[in-house]
Scaffold this motif. Structure first.
Motif, PDB file in Angstrom:
ATOM      1  N   SER A   1       0.833  -1.193   0.000  1.00  0.00           N
ATOM      2  CA  SER A   1       0.000   0.000   0.000  1.00  0.00           C
ATOM      3  C   SER A   1       0.874   1.252   0.000  1.00  0.00           C
ATOM      4  CB  SER A   1      -0.908   0.008   1.231  1.00  0.00           C
ATOM      5  OG  SER A   1      -1.608   1.233   1.338  1.00  0.00           O
TER       6      SER A   1
ATOM      7  N   SER B   1       0.227   4.013   1.210  1.00  0.00           N
ATOM      8  CA  SER B   1       0.083   4.739   2.476  1.00  0.00           C
ATOM      9  C   SER B   1       0.864   4.099   3.619  1.00  0.00           C
ATOM     10  CB  SER B   1      -1.398   4.815   2.864  1.00  0.00           C
ATOM     11  OG  SER B   1      -1.900   3.516   3.130  1.00  0.00           O
ATOM     12  N   GLN B   2       1.534   2.967   3.352  1.00  0.00           N
ATOM     13  CA  GLN B   2       2.160   2.204   4.437  1.00  0.00           C
ATOM     14  C   GLN B   2       3.209   3.010   5.187  1.00  0.00           C
ATOM     15  OE1 GLN B   2       3.343  -1.777   3.379  1.00  0.00           O
ATOM     16  NE2 GLN B   2       5.015  -1.813   4.877  1.00  0.00           N
ATOM     17  N   SER B   3       4.055   3.742   4.433  1.00  0.00           N
ATOM     18  CA  SER B   3       5.130   4.476   5.111  1.00  0.00           C
ATOM     19  C   SER B   3       4.587   5.575   6.000  1.00  0.00           C
ATOM     20  CB  SER B   3       6.091   5.059   4.065  1.00  0.00           C
ATOM     21  OG  SER B   3       5.400   5.919   3.173  1.00  0.00           O
ATOM     22  N   LEU B   4       3.485   6.235   5.586  1.00  0.00           N
ATOM     23  CA  LEU B   4       2.897   7.287   6.407  1.00  0.00           C
ATOM     24  C   LEU B   4       2.249   6.728   7.660  1.00  0.00           C
ATOM     25  CD1 LEU B   4       1.295   9.651   3.734  1.00  0.00           C
ATOM     26  CD2 LEU B   4       3.325  10.064   5.107  1.00  0.00           C
ATOM     27  N   ARG B   5       1.718   5.536   7.558  1.00  0.00           N
ATOM     28  CA  ARG B   5       1.068   4.945   8.715  1.00  0.00           C
ATOM     29  C   ARG B   5       2.069   4.622   9.825  1.00  0.00           C
ATOM     30  NH1 ARG B   5      -2.946   0.533   5.814  1.00  0.00           N
ATOM     31  NH2 ARG B   5      -4.289   2.038   4.745  1.00  0.00           N
TER      32      ARG B   5
END
Length: 312
Positions: free
Chosen positions: A303, A305-309
């Protein structure tokens, strides 16, 4: 890129404007093309004042037949006339395509690309010479290598095959469907695909020249998987991708029944597709297509968005 050549074939006489050299920050890449006729323009080399300059000079070339260089200065330098402030410079070559010689060349280009072969086009910067196909480039010329569009061979014309053909066409693949059942594999069910009702080994032989061949096995039984795998892994030009649908149990059964080496079996994507929880034929088609894009373009499959999560 092939679309530009098709348009040239239909619109001659026309001027082909090609970006052949760039320096610094510019809006288009080397090889970007635009076609200019007396009444129409196809494609773009970046827009704005620079493109307007090219169009003006292209109309001169259209009238005189004399090839020209156009420099698009985007440096924004105050001491000279510039066409923008991107920061770089583009060199554009203008040549009128208007005779049987050019039509013949375009037909050669399209024939090779449609048979799955890479094409290298040499454009000499010389008033007396014409573009031609070759891998050798003289000093004063532009050489451009065009890859054929990727081809997806769908083996099996069932429900998943129908949906996969739709999505694959949408993401830029030429689609070929192979199934011995003509009532399943036909142009009514697959309007945007080339259909083969021949045995899989004969079908693969007819695709022997394709350098960008991807294969998705969505067959009705493991015996068809075995035949397809044998034909595909033995190609002189390796497939870019071979994926096979089925549960892990079915995949193991096929692998254990085949005479294919372990090394070659490890290169097969089976079970096929990315794990997105797909259940319906439509969802499975998207799962497979996502894996095709991953193999073609590169990526991780995770995903975005994984790094932001992970940020506290």
């Amino acid at each position: 890129m092939p679309d530009h050549y098709r348009q040239l074939l239909e619109k001659m006489p026309a001027v082909l404007a090609t970006v052949v050299q760039i320096k610094g920050s510019v809006p288009r890449e080397v090889g970007a093309k635009m076609i200019i006729t007396e009444t129409e323009i196809f494609g773009t080399i970046g827009g704005g004042a620079g493109e307007a300059k090219v169009i003006r000079q292209a109309l001169e070339v259209l009238a005189t037949g004399e090839k020209q260089w156009v420099e698009i200065d985007l440096t924004g330098a105050p001491q000279r006339e510039t066409q923008g402030i991107c920061g770089g410079i583009m060199q554009v070559w203008l040549e009128r395509w208007d005779s049987d010689r050019y039509r013949s060349l375009i037909q050669q280009i399209l024939t090779k690309l449609e048979s799955g072969q890479t094409v290298s086009i040499v454009t000499p910067f010389n008033a007396e010479q014409f573009p031609y196909l070759s891998r050798d480039c003289p000093e004063q010329a532009f050489i451009e290598t065009i890859e054929p569009a990727p081809t997806l061979l769908i083996v099996g014309a069932g429900h998943c095959g129908i949906e996969l053909a739709k999505v694959a066409n949408l993401i830029g693949f030429q689609v070929i469907v192979q199934d011995d059942r003509a009532n399943w594999a036909n142009v009514d069910r697959y309007p945007n695909a080339k259909i083969f009702n021949t045995p899989i080994d004969e079908t693969v032989n007819q695709l022997a020249t394709h350098t960008q061949l991807y294969a998705a096995l969505v067959t009705r039984g493991y015996q068809y998987d075995l035949a397809a795998l044998k034909a595909l892994v033995d190609r002189p030009i390796p497939c870019r991708y071979i994926g096979m649908i089925g549960s892990e149990k079915r995949v193991r059964q096929v692998f254990q029944s085949s005479e294919i080496s372990r090394e070659k079996l490890r290169s097969i994507y089976a079970p096929i597709g990315l794990d997105i929880g797909a259940l319906t034929p439509e969802e499975i088609a998207i799962s497979i297509s996502a894996e095709l894009i991953l193999v073609r373009r590169g990526g991780t499959g995770r995903s975005l968005s994984q790094s932001l999560r992970m940020i506290d």
